[in-house]
Scaffold this active site. Structure first.
Site, mmCIF file in Angstrom:
data_model
loop_
_atom_site.group_PDB
_atom_site.id
_atom_site.type_symbol
_atom_site.label_atom_id
_atom_site.label_comp_id
_atom_site.label_asym_id
_atom_site.label_seq_id
_atom_site.Cartn_x
_atom_site.Cartn_y
_atom_site.Cartn_z
ATOM 1 C CE LYS A 17 7.734 -10.472 -10.465
ATOM 2 N NZ LYS A 17 9.013 -11.038 -9.939
ATOM 3 C CE LYS A 52 15.916 -15.564 -9.022
ATOM 4 N NZ LYS A 52 14.841 -15.676 -8.564
ATOM 5 N NE ARG A 96 4.228 2.115 -0.520
ATOM 6 C CZ ARG A 96 5.336 1.624 0.152
ATOM 7 N NH1 ARG A 96 6.519 1.878 -0.228
ATOM 8 N NH2 ARG A 96 5.140 1.381 1.585
ATOM 9 C CG ASN A 148 2.091 0.797 3.914
ATOM 10 O OD1 ASN A 148 2.973 1.256 4.068
ATOM 11 N ND2 ASN A 148 1.636 -0.423 3.648
ATOM 12 N N GLY A 149 0.373 -0.948 6.253
ATOM 13 C CA GLY A 149 0.972 -1.653 7.255
ATOM 14 C C GLY A 149 -0.059 -2.748 7.826
ATOM 15 C CD GLU A 192 15.238 -15.561 -13.043
ATOM 16 O OE1 GLU A 192 14.416 -15.330 -13.849
ATOM 17 O OE2 GLU A 192 15.362 -15.519 -11.920
ATOM 18 C CB CYS A 199 -0.925 0.149 1.216
ATOM 19 S SG CYS A 199 -2.107 -1.413 1.283
ATOM 20 C CD GLU A 203 15.265 -18.913 -6.561
ATOM 21 O OE1 GLU A 203 14.566 -19.807 -7.285
ATOM 22 O OE2 GLU A 203 14.923 -17.702 -6.714
ATOM 23 C CD1 TRP A 229 -0.158 -5.510 -3.748
ATOM 24 C CD2 TRP A 229 0.228 -6.269 -1.496
ATOM 25 N NE1 TRP A 229 0.402 -6.911 -3.870
ATOM 26 C CE2 TRP A 229 0.569 -7.253 -2.460
ATOM 27 C CE3 TRP A 229 0.366 -6.407 -0.236
ATOM 28 C CZ2 TRP A 229 1.176 -8.392 -1.924
ATOM 29 C CZ3 TRP A 229 1.064 -7.275 0.240
ATOM 30 C CH2 TRP A 229 1.411 -8.369 -0.654
ATOM 31 C CG HIS A 265 25.285 -40.776 -8.729
ATOM 32 N ND1 HIS A 265 25.909 -42.133 -8.433
ATOM 33 C CD2 HIS A 265 25.092 -40.244 -7.655
ATOM 34 C CE1 HIS A 265 25.753 -42.438 -7.203
ATOM 35 N NE2 HIS A 265 25.274 -41.373 -6.335
#
Ligand code: F6R
Length: 609
Positions: free
Chosen positions: A604, A485, A28, A101-102, A488, A2, A481, A75, A504
Site C-alpha cells: 500500500k 487497476k 477509520r 466524526n464528520g 495490478e 474517525c 488509471e 483521522w 503510431h
C-alpha cells in the site's frame, strides 16, 4: 474519517469496553485516541496523539472510573494530529464533552461568534465549537434540558456529523446524533452502545439499531430513545440481528476492502467537496503566483496529476507539468529553483520517490505544496501548504476513493484559480461548480445502475490475454488509471495510450477479438474519438465503451457499453468515468480467482526508491 464509540452499562467500568471497541474502529483513523467517562458527577478524560496501543501504554486507557463513557479514534482533518486536537473536546467548564466524526463546515463563523462571547478554544478542530455552543445555549436558557440544548445546537451546525455527548448535567445518559456520518446502536442485556460502525460492538452483541440522518438518540444503560432533530418527534425502531462474521463486519459486509472503498466514493466525494475555503484560497494563491508548476506523484496519484494538468490548463490557463516522482530528480533536479513550485500528490504522504523529489526541490528553494490523505505524514511536514483529501483511510492496496478525492480537490483548485485569473466566464464557473456538487450523486448512480453490467463484461473478457485502454484529452488520464487497476489486481498485461497516438505503433497489436476499452465522455474530443473507435473496429477489436447515457453514436459501434449519467463537463469527467473501470478491474480479478485486496508484489505504501 474517525471512529466514535459510546457505552452506557448497567454495571462495571465502561473504559475497557470503549478501548477494545475503538481498536476495532482503528481502520477509520489512528492518529490520536481519547476516552471520556463520568463517575460521581465528574468527567474523566484521557487522550493523546498516536495509535491506540501507543497511547494506552502511556496512559492506561482501561483505568478510568464510571460505567458511562465515550471514545474516539481520530483521522485528522482540522488541526494536526496533536494531543490538543484529539477528541473528546470540552466546553469552558469541562462539564460537556463531545466526540465527533464528520466536518462542521460553518465552524469558523460559530467559533468567532463564541469567542466574542468569551468562550476559550484550545484546539484547531471544528468539533470544539459543539460543546461550547451547548454551553452557550444552556447559559442563555438555564431551564432547558441537556437534550433540548443539544437539539438547539445541532440546528446551527452545517456539515456532517456523528456525535456522542456526555455531561455532568445529566450524568446517566449519552446523547448522540447523526447527519451523513454513520451511526449505529448496539444493545445487549448489559447496556446500550453507540458507534460509527457495527464491528465496534459485534463481539458483545449482534442486535443493532440503524440511526438515520437527522436523528438524535438518548441512550441510557436501560434503553434508547430516538427523536427527529427537526421537530423532536419520537421515532420507533426495533433492533435487527446482524448475521455478519467479525471479518465481514470490518468490511461492512463487503467481501473486500476494494469494493467497499469503490462504494464509498459518493460519501468521500461529498466530504472532499466540503473543503475549507481558506485552504483552497491559500494554495491557489501560491499556484497563481508560480512561474512554473510541477505536479509530482507516483502511480494512481500521478494519473490524478495528469488529469489535473488538463484542468489547470483549460480552466485557469495555467500550464503545469505532471512528472513521475521517480523521474523528477533526473529530469528536473538541476533546473528546479526558487522560481519553481511543486504540487506533490500522494495518498499516503510517505512514498519514497515522492518524498525524495520534494526534498530535492526544497533544497533548491522551490515552493512545496501538497495534497495527501494522511495529515501528519512526512509530506505534510515538508510542505509549505498542504490539503487533506478527506477520503478516510484506504486499506485496499489499489487506490480508488483517494484517486477521485484527489481529482475533486484539484478541480476545486483549478476553479478557484479560474476565478482569480478571470479567464473563464462567471456563467461557466457557476455551471462547473454546480456540476461538481452533483458528482457524489452521480457516483452513486453509476455504482447502483452499472455494477451488474460490469460483472457480465468481466466474465466475458476475463480470459483475454491483453487489453487496450484509450481516451483523448483528459480521458487519457482516465484510460491510464483503468489500465493500471486492471494490471495490478487482475494481472492482465494492458496498454494505455492517448487514442490518437495508438495508430503510431500500438495498433499493430490489434487482431480479431482484441478488447479495447474506450473512455468516451461527450467533450470536445468526442467526434475524433468516434474515428479512433472505427479504426479499431475495422481491425476486429471488441469495443468496450464507457459512454454518456444515450450516446447513440458510440452505442452503435460498441460491443459493450457502460453508461454514465448525462451532462458531466469533460473537464470533470475523470471523476465519474473512472468508476466503471475500477469495477471492471475488481470483477475481472474476482473472475480469475485473485484477491483484489492483496495483489502480489505490491504494498500500500512504497517506502523504497
Ligand atoms: C495503484 C496504487 C499506486 C499508488 C502509488 C503512489 O492502485 O495505489 O500506484 O498510487 O504507489 O502512492 P501514494 O499516492 O501513496 O504516493
Amino acid at each position: 474519517m474517525c471512529g466514535i464509540f459510546g457505552c452506557a452499562l448497567k454495571e462495571g467500568k465502561a473504559a475497557p469496553l470503549i478501548h477494545s471497541s475503538l481498536k476495532r474502529l482503528e481502520y477509520r483513523g489512528y492518529d490520536s485516541v481519547g476516552i471520556a467517562t463520568i463517575s460521581d458527577g465528574k468527567i474523566f478524560v484521557k487522550k493523546d496523539s498516536g495509535k491506540i496501543d501507543e497511547v494506552d501504554k502511556i496512559v492506561n486507557l482501561d483505568d478510568m472510573p464510571g460505567s458511562i463513557g465515550i471514545g474516539h479514534t481520530r483521522w485528522a482533518t482540522h488541526g494536526a494530529p496533536l494531543k490538543v486536537n484529539s477528541h473528546p473536546h470540552a466546553d469552558c467548564t469541562g462539564e460537556i464533552v463531545v466526540v465527533h466524526n464528520g466536518i462542521i463546515e460553518n465552524f469558523m463563523e460559530l467559533k468567532n461568534e463564541l469567542q466574542n462571547l468569551d468562550h476559550t478554544f484550545v484546539s484547531k478542530t471544528d468539533t470544539e465549537v459543539i460543546p461550547h455552543l451547548i454551553e452557550q445555549v444552556l447559559k442563555e436558557n438555564p431551564n432547558l434540558t441537556l437534550v433540548d440544548a443539544v437539539i438547539a445546537t445541532l440546528k446551527r451546525l452545517e456539515g456532517s456529523y456523528a456525535l456522542a455527548i456526555i455531561s455532568t448535567k445529566e450524568p446517566d445518559k449519552i446523547i448522540c446524533a447523526r447527519n451523513e456520518s454513520p451511526l449505529v446502536l448496539g444493545i445487549n442485556r448489559k447496556g446500550v452502545f453507540c458507534a460509527s460502525d457495527i464491528p465496534a460492538f459485534l463481539p458483545v452483541t449482534n442486535k443493532a439499531v440503524m440511526i438515520n440522518n437527522g436523528e438524535l438518540v438518548i441512550l441510557t444503560a436501560q434503553d434508547y430513545e430516538i427523536r427527529k432533530i427537526q421537530d423532536s418527534s419520537l421515532v420507533t425502531r426495533e433492533p435487527i440481528t446482524i448475521e455478519w462474521t467479525a471479518e465481514m463486519a470490518v468490511k461492512q459486509g463487503y467481501p473486500h476492502f476494494m469494493i467497499k472503498e469503490i462504494h464509498e466514493q459518493p460519501e468521500t466525494l461529498r466530504n472532499t467537496l466540503r473543503m475549507q475555503e481558506h485552504y483552497l484560497e491559500l494554495m491557489s494563491t501560491f499556484l497563481d503566483r508560480a512561474n512554473e508548476v510541477f505536479l509530482v506523484a507516483c502511480g494512481t496519484s500521478y494519473h490524478a496529476c495528469l488529469a489535473a494538468s488538463y484542468m489547470f490548463s483549460k480552466l485557469a490557463f495555467l500550464p503545469t507539468y505532471p512528472v513521475y516522482a521517480s523521474e523528477f530528480i533526473e529530469q528536473h533536479g538541476k533546473s528546479v529553483s526558487i522560481d519553481s513550485t511543486i504540487l506533490a500528490v500522494s495518498q499516503s504522504g510517505e512514498t519514497a520517490d515522492t518524498i525524495a523529489a520534494v526534498t530535492c526541490a526544497q533544497q533548491r528553494a522551490a515552493t512545496i505544496l501538497s495534497l495527501t490523505n494522511v495529515i501528519g505524514s512526512s509530506l505534510t511536514r515538508i510542505s509549505r501548504v498542504y490539503i487533506g483529501t478527506q477520503a478516510g483511510p484506504e486499506i485496499g492496496v489499489a487506490a480508488t476513493k483517494t484517486f477521485t478525492s484527489q481529482l475533486s480537490v484539484m478541480a476545486q483548485l483549478a476553479l478557484r484559480l479560474a476565478k482569480k485569473r478571470g479567464k473563464v466566464s462567471q456563467d461557466e464557473i457557476d455551471s462547473l461548480e454546480a456540476n461538481l456538487e452533483k458528482l457524489p450523486e452521480i457516483a452513486d448512480t453509476i455504482v447502483k445502475t452499472q455494477e451488474e453490467k460490469v460483472k457480465k463484461i468481466a466474465k466475458k473478457y476475463k480470459d483475454s490475454k491483453v487489453f487496450f485502454f484509450l481516451g483523448r484529452g483528459i480521458s487519457t488520464a482516465t484510460a491510464f488509471e483503468g489500465r493500471l487497476k486492471l494490471m495490478e489486481i487482475a494481472y492482465i498485461p494492458s496498454i494505455a495510450f492517448p487514442a490518437g497516438e495508438s495508430k503510431h505503433g500500438p495498433i499493430s497489436l490489434v487482431e480479431d477479438g482484441f478488447p479495447v476499452v474506450f473512455v468516451c465522455p461527450k467533450d470536445d474530443c468526442h467526434k475524433t474519438l468516434v474515428g479512433n473507435i472505427m479504426e479499431m473496429k475495422a481491425r476486429g477489436a471488441q469495443i468496450i465503451a464507457i459512454i454518456e447515457e444515450g450516446d447513440m453514436d458510440i452505442k452503435s459501434l460498441a460491443d459493450e457499453f457502460i453508461e454514465v449519467p448525462k451532462g458531466i463537463p469533460g473537464v470533470l469527467s475523470p471523476i465519474p468515468y473512472v468508476l466503471p473501470l475500477q469495477l471492471l478491474a475488481y470483477y475481472v480479478a474476482l473472475e480469475k480467482g485473485f484477491n483484489p485486496d492483496m495483489p502480489r508484489n505490491l504494498a500500500k505504501c512504497v517506502t523504497v526508491k
